[in-house]
Design a protein around this motif. Structure first.
Motif, short mmCIF file in Angstrom:
data_model
loop_
_atom_site.label_atom_id
_atom_site.label_comp_id
_atom_site.label_asym_id
_atom_site.label_seq_id
_atom_site.Cartn_x
_atom_site.Cartn_y
_atom_site.Cartn_z
N GLY A 1 -20.58 -11.47 14.06
CA GLY A 1 -20.86 -11.08 12.67
C GLY A 1 -20.65 -9.60 12.40
N LYS A 2 -20.03 -8.89 13.35
CA LYS A 2 -19.79 -7.45 13.15
C LYS A 2 -18.66 -7.20 12.15
CE LYS A 2 -21.29 -6.13 17.81
NZ LYS A 2 -20.89 -5.45 19.09
N THR A 3 -18.74 -6.03 11.52
CA THR A 3 -17.66 -5.62 10.63
C THR A 3 -16.52 -5.05 11.46
OG1 THR A 3 -19.17 -5.08 8.80
CG2 THR A 3 -16.98 -4.06 8.75
N ILE A 4 -15.36 -5.63 11.31
CA ILE A 4 -14.18 -5.20 12.05
C ILE A 4 -13.40 -4.21 11.18
CG2 ILE A 4 -12.03 -5.96 13.13
CD1 ILE A 4 -13.34 -8.72 13.47
N LYS A 5 -13.00 -3.10 11.78
CA LYS A 5 -12.23 -2.08 11.06
C LYS A 5 -10.82 -2.04 11.63
CE LYS A 5 -16.25 0.95 10.36
NZ LYS A 5 -17.20 0.17 11.17
N GLU A 6 -9.83 -2.13 10.72
CA GLU A 6 -8.44 -2.14 11.14
C GLU A 6 -7.62 -1.23 10.22
OE1 GLU A 6 -8.47 -5.32 14.23
OE2 GLU A 6 -7.29 -3.52 13.75
N LEU A 7 -6.59 -0.63 10.80
CA LEU A 7 -5.61 0.11 10.03
C LEU A 7 -4.77 -0.86 9.20
CD1 LEU A 7 -3.79 2.65 9.42
CD2 LEU A 7 -2.49 2.02 11.45
N ILE A 8 -4.49 -0.50 7.94
CA ILE A 8 -3.62 -1.32 7.09
C ILE A 8 -2.49 -0.46 6.54
CG2 ILE A 8 -5.39 -3.00 6.46
CD1 ILE A 8 -5.68 -1.50 3.79
N ILE A 9 -1.34 -1.10 6.37
CA ILE A 9 -0.18 -0.45 5.76
C ILE A 9 0.19 -1.26 4.51
CG2 ILE A 9 2.21 0.27 6.03
CD1 ILE A 9 0.30 1.77 7.82
N PRO A 10 -0.20 -0.80 3.31
CA PRO A 10 0.14 -1.54 2.09
C PRO A 10 1.52 -1.14 1.55
CG PRO A 10 -1.38 0.25 1.57
CD PRO A 10 -1.10 0.33 3.04
N VAL A 11 2.31 -2.13 1.18
CA VAL A 11 3.62 -1.94 0.56
C VAL A 11 3.67 -2.83 -0.67
CG1 VAL A 11 6.11 -2.10 0.84
CG2 VAL A 11 4.69 -1.43 2.79
N GLY A 12 4.04 -2.25 -1.81
CA GLY A 12 3.99 -3.06 -3.03
C GLY A 12 5.00 -2.66 -4.08
N VAL A 13 5.09 -3.49 -5.10
CA VAL A 13 5.90 -3.23 -6.28
C VAL A 13 5.06 -3.61 -7.50
CG1 VAL A 13 8.13 -3.59 -5.16
CG2 VAL A 13 6.93 -5.53 -6.16
N GLY A 14 5.50 -3.13 -8.67
CA GLY A 14 4.74 -3.46 -9.87
C GLY A 14 5.49 -3.09 -11.12
N ALA A 15 4.92 -3.47 -12.22
CA ALA A 15 5.47 -3.15 -13.54
C ALA A 15 4.32 -2.67 -14.43
CB ALA A 15 6.17 -4.36 -14.16
N LYS A 16 4.62 -1.66 -15.24
CA LYS A 16 3.59 -1.09 -16.10
C LYS A 16 4.09 -1.10 -17.54
CE LYS A 16 1.16 1.80 -14.02
NZ LYS A 16 0.67 3.00 -13.28
N PHE A 17 3.18 -1.42 -18.46
CA PHE A 17 3.53 -1.52 -19.88
C PHE A 17 2.57 -0.62 -20.68
CE2 PHE A 17 4.56 -5.40 -17.72
CZ PHE A 17 5.85 -5.69 -18.14
N LYS A 18 3.11 0.20 -21.53
CA LYS A 18 2.30 1.13 -22.32
C LYS A 18 1.76 0.39 -23.55
CE LYS A 18 2.54 5.74 -24.36
NZ LYS A 18 3.45 6.87 -24.68
N LEU A 19 0.44 0.16 -23.57
CA LEU A 19 -0.19 -0.52 -24.69
C LEU A 19 -0.60 0.44 -25.79
CD1 LEU A 19 -2.48 -3.02 -22.74
CD2 LEU A 19 -0.13 -3.36 -23.56
N ALA A 20 -1.04 1.64 -25.40
CA ALA A 20 -1.45 2.68 -26.34
C ALA A 20 -1.23 4.02 -25.65
CB ALA A 20 -2.92 2.51 -26.74
N GLU A 21 -1.50 5.11 -26.36
CA GLU A 21 -1.22 6.43 -25.81
C GLU A 21 -1.99 6.69 -24.52
OE1 GLU A 21 0.95 9.30 -25.21
OE2 GLU A 21 1.23 8.43 -27.20
N ARG A 22 -3.16 6.09 -24.38
CA ARG A 22 -3.99 6.37 -23.21
C ARG A 22 -4.33 5.09 -22.44
NH1 ARG A 22 -4.43 11.14 -23.80
NH2 ARG A 22 -5.59 11.44 -21.87
N LEU A 23 -3.61 3.99 -22.71
CA LEU A 23 -3.93 2.70 -22.09
C LEU A 23 -2.65 2.00 -21.66
CD1 LEU A 23 -6.09 0.56 -21.43
CD2 LEU A 23 -5.73 -0.36 -23.74
N ASN A 24 -2.62 1.52 -20.38
CA ASN A 24 -1.47 0.82 -19.84
C ASN A 24 -1.89 -0.52 -19.24
OD1 ASN A 24 -0.04 3.27 -20.28
ND2 ASN A 24 -0.71 4.01 -18.28
N LEU A 25 -1.00 -1.50 -19.35
CA LEU A 25 -1.16 -2.77 -18.64
C LEU A 25 -0.43 -2.66 -17.32
CD1 LEU A 25 -1.94 -5.77 -18.45
CD2 LEU A 25 0.20 -6.30 -19.66
#
Length: 441
Positions: free
Chosen positions: A169-193
């Motif tokens: 039941g111990k918490t295991i700690k591991e190194l992770i390497i995240p690799v990703g892609v995404g898309a962003k949409f401007k909904l308002a001047e200060r807000l993005n999807l």
């Protein structure tokens, strides 16, 4: 290696904050109002598998809820640093056949992993964010990569039994390497999807409590909102290519405006020269301008008075010794102090007439000779300044002659900008250099 990375993450985040503060100060100093900090909240699907290949420890993976947040610092319109955190659960079992129909011989029939925390520092690159005619885009695609640390607890089941704690039941700690892609949409001047997908490669084979060889991995597909902090437009949407294009257009418009102003000034100068030539025209050469000459057509060599008419009395004999008193000098000094012309012209303003009249009376009374020397500052061309200084000296001579002074005793010379008495680098110095000097003799 894992412990060193865990220790370095706070240092990396501190460097991110410090770098952001320094850059913010630089942008304030430059007068920029672009927003560079933002926070994001997201939620989506966590799955303990990678579609890009590699072995999976269980034949059937399940999708469960994941959620996360991030803090982002935009360094340039195309590059940013983002500190991500994700939590959720990962589940799978062996209720289906292995790939290729192989027999399932695994001693572990199911697992459930509680992803207590997953933190990583990622570099994010905007792949497409250029529009030639818009300084702010509305859609952008990005890619990200980084490194971080994940902490999780695993429960496994054997056969048809229930789930039990893995590794005590111990918490295991591991190194992770995240690799990703995404898309962003401007909904308002200060807000993005923000829509994204990240594959997290784990430096270990404990994520699901069972090892078939090779490191584990898990996916996080998410959607969320990003909120810009501070004032001004978002640097991430800012397009310096379009800004440069706009500045070039403004520079072209300014150049066109300056060219029009220059053409107008040339026309005004041409008109001024024509007026001065008309004012100073002396057809009979007697030293009195046609506009002031009451006896035009005087023969060459005839001595005339201030109105251009032949003298009816002999010209007084000039005394060899000329005595100039302090009172005489004060009359001339007052005339210099009160002398004013219209801007860029040789037209004497009316307020100067009274002191010039006293100079004319002094010349008539004591039969003095007078030298008028016109000077300018270095504004404008040398040729134009030479003409203006000469024209102003001649205008004063013409006025004094109109008041009865002997034109043959008045010398008018222009020196342009060749004899400054002060620096032309300051407004006060240029004011001193714009002058007409009076010299009695």
């Amino acid at each position: 290696m894992k412990q060193n990375l865990f220790k370095c993450l706070p240092l990396a985040f501190s460097a991110l904050l410090l770098g952001g503060a320094v850059q913010a100060q630089d942008k304030i100093a430059e007068g920029s109002s672009l927003s560079t900090w933002s926070i994001g909240l997201n939620a989506g699907a966590l799955t303990p598998v990678s579609p890009l290949g590699g072995k999976n420890d269980f034949s059937k993976w399940k999708t469960d809820l994941g959620y996360g947040l991030y803090i982002k610092k935009q360094i340039t319109p195309y590059f940013s640093l983002r500190l991500d955190g994700v939590r959720g659960k990962l589940k799978g079992d062996n209720s289906e056949a292995w790939d290729g129909g192989a027999t399932n011989t695994s001693p572990v029939s199911a697992f459930e992993t509680d992803l207590s925390y997953s933190g990583s520092l990622n570099a994010v690159v905007n792949l497409f964010n250029i529009s030639m005619f818009n300084d702010n885009s509305a859609v952008q695609l990005y890619a990200s990569a980084g490194a971080g640390l994940a902490g999780y607890k695993v429960k496994t089941a054997a056969g048809s039994g229930g789930l039990t704690d893995y590794a005590g039941g111990k918490t295991i700690k591991e190194l992770i390497i995240p690799v990703g892609v995404g898309a962003k949409f401007k909904l308002a001047e200060r807000l993005n999807l923000d829509l994204g997908w990240t594959i997290n490669y784990v430096d270990g084979d404990n994520l699901d409590g069972f090892s078939r060889g090779g490191n584990d991995k898990y996916n996080y597909a998410y959607g969320g909102l990003e909120f810009a902090l501070g004032k001004g437009k978002q640097l991430a949407w800012h397009n310096p290519v379009a800004l440069t294009y706009d500045e070039a257009l403004q520079a072209k418009q300014l150049a066109t405006s300056l060219r029009s102003d220059l053409d107008a000034q040339k026309a005004e100068n041409s008109k001024l020269r024509s007026e001065m030539n008309d004012l100073l025209k002396d057809s009979d050469g007697d030293g009195v301008a046609d506009k002031l000459d009451k006896c035009p057509g005087t023969p060459v060599g005839i001595v005339v008075d201030g109105s251009g008419c032949p003298l009816k009395v002999p010209v007084p004999v000039i005394q060899e010794k000329v005595i100039i008193t302090e009172a005489d000098r004060r009359v001339v000094e007052d005339a210099i102090k009160n002398l004013e012309f219209d801007l860029g012209k040789a037209t004497i303003r009316q307020k100067s007439y009274a002191t010039l009249n006293r100079v004319a009376a002094l010349l008539i009374e004591k039969n003095f000779s007078l030298k008028l020397a016109g000077h300018t500052d270095n504004t404008g061309s040398a040729a134009l300044n030479m003409r203006l200084s000469k024209d102003r000296a001649e205008a004063i001579k013409a006025y004094l002659v109109s008041q009865g002074a002997n034109p043959s005793r008045i010398e008018a010379t222009g020196y342009g900008m060749n004899q400054p008495i002060a620096s032309n680098k300051t407004a006060a110095g240029r004011q001193k250099n714009r002058r007409v000097e009076f010299t009695l003799f």
